[in-house]
Design an enzyme around this catalytic site. Sequence first.
Site, PDB file in Angstrom:
ATOM      1  N   SER A  60       0.840  -1.199   0.000  1.00  0.00           N
ATOM      2  CA  SER A  60       0.000   0.000   0.000  1.00  0.00           C
ATOM      3  C   SER A  60       0.876   1.251   0.000  1.00  0.00           C
ATOM      4  O   SER A  60       1.683   1.440  -0.901  1.00  0.00           O
ATOM      5  CB  SER A  60      -0.954  -0.044   1.191  1.00  0.00           C
ATOM      6  OG  SER A  60      -1.949   0.961   1.103  1.00  0.00           O
ATOM      7  N   ASP A 108      -9.869  -3.432  -6.136  1.00  0.00           N
ATOM      8  CA  ASP A 108      -9.318  -2.761  -4.959  1.00  0.00           C
ATOM      9  C   ASP A 108     -10.020  -1.421  -4.764  1.00  0.00           C
ATOM     10  O   ASP A 108      -9.902  -0.533  -5.619  1.00  0.00           O
ATOM     11  CB  ASP A 108      -7.811  -2.561  -5.152  1.00  0.00           C
ATOM     12  CG  ASP A 108      -7.111  -1.987  -3.920  1.00  0.00           C
ATOM     13  OD1 ASP A 108      -7.792  -1.434  -3.042  1.00  0.00           O
ATOM     14  OD2 ASP A 108      -5.871  -2.093  -3.851  1.00  0.00           O
ATOM     15  N   HIS A 158      -8.069  -4.843  -1.289  1.00  0.00           N
ATOM     16  CA  HIS A 158      -6.864  -4.143  -0.859  1.00  0.00           C
ATOM     17  C   HIS A 158      -6.150  -4.970   0.206  1.00  0.00           C
ATOM     18  O   HIS A 158      -6.634  -5.136   1.320  1.00  0.00           O
ATOM     19  CB  HIS A 158      -7.232  -2.761  -0.294  1.00  0.00           C
ATOM     20  CG  HIS A 158      -6.047  -1.882  -0.036  1.00  0.00           C
ATOM     21  ND1 HIS A 158      -5.328  -1.298  -1.061  1.00  0.00           N
ATOM     22  CD2 HIS A 158      -5.444  -1.486   1.118  1.00  0.00           C
ATOM     23  CE1 HIS A 158      -4.345  -0.574  -0.550  1.00  0.00           C
ATOM     24  NE2 HIS A 158      -4.388  -0.677   0.769  1.00  0.00           N
TER      25      HIS A 158
END
Length: 443
Positions: free
Chosen positions: A243, A367, A396
């Site tokens: 991320s 996502d 995600h």
Amino acid sequence: MQMLFHCPTTTSRRIYVPQCVIICLVVSAYSTLFSPISIFSFILPLSLSHLLLYTSLISTFCLNTHMLTYPCPLSHPQTPVLVCSDAFRVFLQRHCPVVAEPFSPTPWCWGGRLQTLVRVLIKSSPQVDYRNELIRTADGGQISLDWVDNGDSAAYPECYSRPTVLILPGLTGNSRQTYVLHAVCQATRRGYRCVVFNNRGFGGEELLTPMTFCAADTSDLERVVLHVRELFPQAPLLGTGVSLGGMLLLNYLARKGSEAGLVAGLTMSVSWDTLESCASLEQPINRLIFNRHLASNLCQAINRKMLETVVDVDHVLKARTIREFDERYTSVLFGYKSCLDYYQEASPNYKLPRTTVPILCLNAADDPFSPKHALPVALAKRLPNVALLVTSHGGHIGYLEGLYPRGEGYMDRLFGQFIQAAFDHPGDLKGASVTLLSDGVSG
């Protein structure tokens, strides 16, 4: 783009009802168990009647506004889309075969939002014993590093040459996140050493200066890489980021180019275009489920005593979205003229041509943090050192599979296979990622 990352459709709306119910139940449980302030700020600890009421109301709202559009992918597993040069593809399919394996998400956990939420609740936390080290920075601050030295490694008994994996967690994350713990286990079972780079303020260390972190500022990461290289100059070093950690890693690789000091990079669930990611997270249901919670976590990390001289802390603490937090805090602290300027600088998509290190990037088309239309497909097609791997499902940092997905998942297997491929076959990897340079297509 819509054709490249196709998600199967359904002719019946019946499939949406159970998903809405599951999402509401999961979010309610998540907020009750893991957050001192509910994700739904207006919901206090829930009774069963309240839970059923909010479930029915939100399910009805989602159905009427067509906000949940991911059907249950029960028909058949789908093979991820791999976008890269032919040479890089051959290397990955030979040494990292998971890239060609069909990915089948957990049958009862379909859709990106649900995958994202359930991972936090259900994923196991393997036992990992860290050795902590604090290193100082040029501005007088300190960075917390968590090491797993793996001194019992049979494959690499010599400490000086043992391959090292540098792990960068996501926004508000640290070395105790489940995805970090599973990555450490994947690396140590192969004999490697691990070090987790905790962003300032999130590794349990005291904040010594007003400076914290942002996705565009690579100075702390540069300090960490230099420190690790000085400790183990003969040990190959690979970087992996999840991320926001992946954004930071990509920005670092673009900034340093051939002087990055890494043999390879791996990113998972990166937000390629920060503006597009913010827009996605500000959609009503994403704002309700994810955005407010993350903004709350960011606000809770604010050190009033240390920061009140550089920002309006009271104004910052009223932020209810990530964008509001970045407008009031991050862009101000790091000297950007506006939040827009910061977001443009933080986005790694247009910087990819400046990278030279081989990079594998995993994203899911569903996502909610990184919309598929923002994925750098065109760049990945023409850059010899970049491989973009896109699954139809996974959410995600989710990638849950199996009926009870507590243990190793798709993302964990990909991580393990790729780092082993990079360390075991460095010559092949380097050759595969520079094959096209002589043709002038490196960007």
